[in-house]
Design a protein around this motif. Structure first.
Motif, PDB file in Angstrom:
ATOM      1  N   UNK A   1       0.866  -1.175   0.000  1.00 28.13           N
ATOM      2  CA  UNK A   1       0.000   0.000   0.000  1.00 28.13           C
ATOM      3  C   UNK A   1       0.902   1.224   0.000  1.00 28.13           C
ATOM      4  N   UNK A   2       0.650   2.133  -0.930  1.00 24.68           N
ATOM      5  CA  UNK A   2       1.465   3.339  -1.068  1.00 24.68           C
ATOM      6  C   UNK A   2       0.663   4.553  -0.630  1.00 24.68           C
ATOM      7  N   UNK A   3       1.277   5.384   0.182  1.00 25.99           N
ATOM      8  CA  UNK A   3       0.665   6.642   0.615  1.00 25.99           C
ATOM      9  C   UNK A   3       1.052   7.733  -0.377  1.00 25.99           C
ATOM     10  N   UNK A   4       0.047   8.475  -0.818  1.00 22.32           N
ATOM     11  CA  UNK A   4       0.249   9.547  -1.782  1.00 22.32           C
ATOM     12  C   UNK A   4      -0.458  10.804  -1.293  1.00 22.32           C
ATOM     13  N   UNK A   5      -0.074  11.982  -1.818  1.00 20.73           N
ATOM     14  CA  UNK A   5      -0.781  13.206  -1.441  1.00 20.73           C
ATOM     15  C   UNK A   5      -2.249  13.124  -1.882  1.00 20.73           C
TER      16      UNK A   5
END
Length: 138
Positions: A74-78
């Motif tokens: 899971x990638x956190x993005x703005x």
């Protein structure tokens, strides 16, 4: 129109039940399982170039953090409009070239981050590590 809707609804509910009552699986019941491989040729040359050379790298530059999951990452993005537009473009195209991915986009509450979750059946996590090594780097 009022008379046809109940009929269509009844058929929609009855047809799957009738099909599942047979002893042999129909062709619609047989699950297609794609290979754990990227088919870049599922995209047109123009879309493929943008997907792999522009959109994907742009999203990786925006990555804030990575969470390792049992079956993927899971990638956190703005959580801004531009990132969301890039991400939805990428996800729509990625599902064509890598149909074995489960792709989930999520906004956390209270103006929290935007998350891209890439998961799938056994072997997917290893595929992500192999093909997208820079995705998994925190």
């Amino acid at each position: 129109m009022k008379r046809i809707f109940p009929f269509i609804t009844a058929v929609a509910f009855a047809a799957p039940a009738a099909a599942s009552a047979t002893s042999e699986p129909s062709s619609s019941q047989v699950e297609h399982v794609s290979a754990l491989a990227c088919n870049a040729f599922a995209l047109s040359p123009e879309v493929r170039k943008r997907h792999f050379e522009e959109v994907g790298p742009a999203l990786l530059k925006l990555k804030k953090s990575v969470r390792e999951l049992p079956d993927g990452y899971e990638l956190e993005l703005p959580a801004d409009n531009k990132t969301y537009q890039l991400l939805t473009e990428w996800a729509f195209q990625e599902r064509l070239c890598c149909p074995f991915f489960d792709i989930t986009l999520r906004f956390d509450r209270e103006n929290g981050p935007l998350w891209l979750r890439l998961t799938g059946r056994p072997g997917t996590k290893e595929f992500i590590k192999e093909e997208f090594g820079n995705v998994t780097a925190k």
